[in-house]
Design an enzyme around this catalytic site. Structure first.
Site, PDB file in Angstrom:
ATOM      1  N   GLU A 154      -5.798   4.118   7.930  1.00  0.00           N
ATOM      2  CA  GLU A 154      -5.148   3.457   6.578  1.00  0.00           C
ATOM      3  C   GLU A 154      -5.267   1.965   6.640  1.00  0.00           C
ATOM      4  O   GLU A 154      -5.367   1.341   5.370  1.00  0.00           O
ATOM      5  CB  GLU A 154      -3.945   4.149   6.134  1.00  0.00           C
ATOM      6  CG  GLU A 154      -3.458   3.725   4.784  1.00  0.00           C
ATOM      7  CD  GLU A 154      -4.152   3.911   3.834  1.00  0.00           C
ATOM      8  OE1 GLU A 154      -4.406   3.153   2.865  1.00  0.00           O
ATOM      9  OE2 GLU A 154      -4.880   4.956   3.526  1.00  0.00           O
ATOM     10  N   GLU A 195     -10.741  -2.288   1.596  1.00  0.00           N
ATOM     11  CA  GLU A 195     -10.534  -2.501   0.348  1.00  0.00           C
ATOM     12  C   GLU A 195     -10.263  -4.033  -0.230  1.00  0.00           C
ATOM     13  O   GLU A 195     -10.611  -4.437  -1.324  1.00  0.00           O
ATOM     14  CB  GLU A 195      -9.569  -1.497  -0.414  1.00  0.00           C
ATOM     15  CG  GLU A 195      -9.791  -0.222  -0.314  1.00  0.00           C
ATOM     16  CD  GLU A 195      -8.807   0.936  -0.918  1.00  0.00           C
ATOM     17  OE1 GLU A 195      -7.871   0.578  -1.341  1.00  0.00           O
ATOM     18  OE2 GLU A 195      -9.082   1.920  -0.846  1.00  0.00           O
ATOM     19  N   GLU A 209       0.865  -1.180  -0.129  1.00  0.00           N
ATOM     20  CA  GLU A 209       0.030  -0.150   0.021  1.00  0.00           C
ATOM     21  C   GLU A 209       0.792   1.295   0.019  1.00  0.00           C
ATOM     22  O   GLU A 209       1.617   1.789   1.111  1.00  0.00           O
ATOM     23  CB  GLU A 209      -0.776   0.029   1.311  1.00  0.00           C
ATOM     24  CG  GLU A 209      -2.002  -1.294   1.322  1.00  0.00           C
ATOM     25  CD  GLU A 209      -2.937  -1.054   0.193  1.00  0.00           C
ATOM     26  OE1 GLU A 209      -3.144  -0.072  -0.294  1.00  0.00           O
ATOM     27  OE2 GLU A 209      -3.357  -2.221  -0.068  1.00  0.00           O
TER      28      GLU A 209
END
Length: 120
Positions: free
Chosen positions: A72, A79, A31
């Site tokens: 995050e 996601e 990420e």
């Protein structure tokens, strides 16, 4: 029953720590947004320690930075789960991903506001 459940004591703590480190490693490797936030924290946390502010203010400055990392991680988990379910476009999948992104926007805005209020 899951074979991963039922562990107790030090074995459970060790397993939990290992899974947590695996998650941090996956986030860092996979990420870009997480890596950017780590860099931001590498800059802001030492700066918070260097600034002439009270201990409570320093704790708040550091806490909001760490909060953005937590958000995050959760956003990335959402996601990944959505993508695991299906890569097809679906309004609910879009909503889930957009809400995760919005949560991160709120966290970053919180950093900016808290730092501004304390330093200005």
């Amino acid at each position: 029953m899951s074979p991963f459940k039922g562990q107790t004591g030090l074995k459970r703590i060790f397993n939990a720590a290992t899974y947590s480190l695996d998650g941090l490693t996956a986030a860092f490797k996979g990420e870009a947004a997480f890596r950017q936030l780590v860099l931001l924290n590498v800059i802001l946390i030492p700066l918070a320690c260097w600034l002439s502010v009270s201990r409570a203010e320093r704790a708040i400055l550091i806490a909001v930075c760490l909060l953005a990392l937590v958000v995050e991680l959760l956003n990335s988990a959402i996601e990944a789960a959505i993508d695991r379910i299906s890569l097809d476009r679906h309004p609910l999948s879009k909503n889930a991903k957009d809400m995760g992104s919005a949560a991160q926007l709120v966290a970053l805005t919180t950093i900016a506001l808290v730092w501004a209020v304390i330093l200005l």
